[in-house]
Design an enzyme around this catalytic site. Structure first.
Site, PDB file in Angstrom:
ATOM      1  N   SER A   1      59.567  19.655  16.828  1.00  0.00           N
ATOM      2  CA  SER A   1      58.151  19.421  16.555  1.00  0.00           C
ATOM      3  C   SER A   1      57.655  19.623  15.136  1.00  0.00           C
ATOM      4  O   SER A   1      56.491  19.347  14.864  1.00  0.00           O
ATOM      5  CB  SER A   1      57.297  20.282  17.493  1.00  0.00           C
ATOM      6  OG  SER A   1      57.419  19.779  18.805  1.00  0.00           O
TER       7      SER A   1
ATOM      8  N   LYS B   1      48.383  24.752  12.322  1.00  0.00           N
ATOM      9  CA  LYS B   1      48.491  24.120  13.647  1.00  0.00           C
ATOM     10  C   LYS B   1      47.673  24.918  14.658  1.00  0.00           C
ATOM     11  O   LYS B   1      47.664  26.160  14.625  1.00  0.00           O
ATOM     12  CB  LYS B   1      49.970  24.103  14.057  1.00  0.00           C
ATOM     13  CG  LYS B   1      50.260  23.377  15.373  1.00  0.00           C
ATOM     14  CD  LYS B   1      51.780  23.346  15.637  1.00  0.00           C
ATOM     15  CE  LYS B   1      52.084  22.488  16.860  1.00  0.00           C
ATOM     16  NZ  LYS B   1      53.525  22.351  17.092  1.00  0.00           N
TER      17      LYS B   1
ATOM     18  N   SER C   1      55.340  17.733  18.120  1.00  0.00           N
ATOM     19  CA  SER C   1      53.986  18.067  18.433  1.00  0.00           C
ATOM     20  C   SER C   1      53.121  18.449  17.223  1.00  0.00           C
ATOM     21  O   SER C   1      51.901  18.522  17.342  1.00  0.00           O
ATOM     22  CB  SER C   1      53.939  19.198  19.455  1.00  0.00           C
ATOM     23  OG  SER C   1      54.500  20.346  18.931  1.00  0.00           O
TER      24      SER C   1
END
Lengths: 50, 485
Positions: B177, B78, B153
């Site tokens: 997330s 990420k 997210s």
């Protein structure tokens, strides 16, 4: 809500300290490598005081 | 057999037997990205040459008898986790051309385990969002239906795994997330207990809530990843010196006598009937295998979202104060530092980020701190107490991961409060400091994945993963793949 303590973080840790031992850290160059503007190894910003 | 569609454990078997090389599987992932990522937009960036050279090193290490839990496995990261020499942007404009001068602790651990650290995947800007629509790079798309969101997210992390663009990925979870995108994309997403995994090198959103965790194709892989990244770290004073157990050897398939709680407050109005039905079947499946199902009560559930959006935004307003163009990132000049600061932040932050910074600053401001922030921290105590009390009667808490399957891209962007409501089942886990995992449990009529969430005691990942694995192995969901091409 009377008598309810606030929770700042949900872990049973307080005052986490360690010995002040020297370890690896970023070099001067690495620390400045992403700066928008530098001079003489310093970060440069617009004038702060007249 | 597509090498990129293998799990970590399947791949490791073939790597060990010499049947395949890390170079081959890395190439397979890169080819997959070529063919599907134009549309899916999971990857913000990757360096093929660098990835392949890491793969070659892994192959050499293996040939010389070297070992590593993740040796030769391509893992996507990420865009909020620092990888030395790679760009780090948190899907924001404000970090400009920032290249990380250091590795996050989790990245160091992945390297020590021999992983191929490859690519940066998309996310909501600064991890603020539930749909990956708040990204400077545009939304990522759900591989099961590209008109739909992948969740957020850590949307890119979930898409990359679900679409077999990598073998596993790392994401971060502050209010859901990791778990929510895993649920919406049909993969496994684990949020370890706060303090289980070091946050050193994770760009902070809410420091008392953030945790890094794996997104994987099955629970066994999740256990393998956790094994590598867990552990106390001297550079993260909020990491806890709790022993790291052997997660993989505890995946026995046995749930006899495990007590599973169903919170009665989770029967909310917005709960989609297909989700409700599908998750009930998952719970039944566990009951059939000997688990005991018990109704529990988490009375302060209705305050969780409000509590979260006060605490998280307050912490975010402090954490994001550093982005002002002085030491790194993009800079918009001004006649004095004050002007430079406001112009830089005005130009660099997206709308949702600004919204949350303003909200967070307000709740911390003099005259409002007690009424909002302090009060929210008290409610947080009550929420945590609810769970600890429930865990006296049960070992795990079961629920849907999300109230609905994925919604369409663009459907909720104009209504942030509506968007916030989709976090209802995941948010309390972060507030209370627990661990949680989402596993696939079925599909909606439209073919969109549905996720089943288990929440466990603090540092209770052994039972959590054991139960999740037992459920998973009694079903076939993990073998279903989205139709792409």
């Amino acid at each position: 809500m009377e008598g309810v303590e606030p929770t700042a973080h949900a872990v049973p840790l307080e005052n986490v300290l360690r010995e002040d031992e020297l370890g690896v850290s970023l070099s001067h160059e690495e620390a400045l490598s992403n700066a928008p503007k530098t001079t003489n190894g310093l970060f440069v910003v617009p004038k702060i005081v007249e | 057999m597509m090498l990129n569609s293998l799990t970590i454990h399947q791949l490791t078997e073939r790597l060990n037997s010499g049947e395949v090389s890390s170079r081959q599987v890395t190439e397979a992932c890169l080819n997959r990205i070529q063919s599907v990522d134009q549309e899916l937009n999971a990857f913000i960036g990757f360096d093929s040459e660098e990835a392949l050279s890491q793969a070659d090193v892994a192959d050499k290490v293996r040939a010389n008898g070297g070992e590593g839990l993740l040796l030769g496995v391509p893992i996507a990261i990420k865009d909020a986790i620092a990888v030395k020499g790679h760009p780090l942007n948190c899907a924001s404009k404000i970090l400009g051309n920032f290249v990380s001068p250091y590795d996050a602790t989790v990245i160091q651990k992945l390297r020590e385990a021999g992983a191929v650290i490859f690519g940066r995947v998309n996310m909501d800007e600064f991890a603020m969002g539930s749909s990956t629509e708040n990204s400077f790079h545009g939304p990522s798309r759900n591989p099961w239906s590209t008109e739909h969101i992948p969740g957020g997210s850590s949307g890119g992390s979930a898409v990359a795994v679900a679409a077999d663009e990598c073998v596993a990925s790392l994401g971060s979870d502050t209010g859901g997330s990791i778990r929510q995108p895993a649920a919406l994309c049909g993969c496994v997403g684990l949020k370890p207990t706060y303090g289980r995994v070091s946050r050193y090198g994770l760009v902070a959103f809410a420091s008392s809530l953030d945790q890094i965790g794996p997104l994987t194709k099955d629970v066994r892989d999740s256990a393998a990843m956790l094994q590598v990244i867990a552990g106390v770290d001297g550079r993260d004073s909020t990491s806890v010196p709790e022993t790291v157990p052997d997660y993989s050897s505890n995946l026995t398939g046995d749930v006899k006598g495990l007590r599973i709680g169903l919170p009665k407050e989770y029967q909310v109005d917005g709960l989609d009937s297909e989700v409700k039905e599908t998750v009930s079947l998952a719970v039944e499946s566990l009951a059939e295998r000997g688990a005991e199902i018990i109704e529990v009560s988490l009375p302060h559930t209705e305050y969780a979202i409000a509590t979260y959006y006060i605490i998280a935004t307050a912490e975010a307003s402090a954490n994001l104060a550093r982005f002002e163009g002085v030491r790194y990132g993009a800079r918009v000049n001004g006649s004095d530092p004050q002007e430079m600061n406001s112009k830089t932040r005005g130009a660099g932050f997206g709308e949702e980020v600004k919204r949350r910074i303003i909200l967070g600053t307000y709740v911390l401001s003099s005259g409002y701190y007690d009424a909002y922030y302090l009060r929210a921290q008290r409610v947080r105590t009550l929420i945590r107490q609810d769970y600890l009390k429930a865990f006296e009667q049960v070992d795990l808490i079961a629920s849907p991961t999300t109230p609905t399957p994925a919604f369409k891209i663009g459907e909720k962007v104009d209504n942030p409060l509506q968007m916030y409501l989709s976090d209802i089942f995941t948010i309390s886990c972060n507030l209370a400091g627990l661990c949680g995992v989402s596993v696939p449990c079925g599909f909606s009529k439209l073919g969109l994945p549905i996720g089943f969430q288990l929440q466990g005691r603090p540092f209770g990942e052994v039972d959590l993963l054991r139960c999740a694995h037992a459920y998973e192995q009694a079903t076939d969901w993990r073998n279903k793949k989205p139709k792409l091409d």
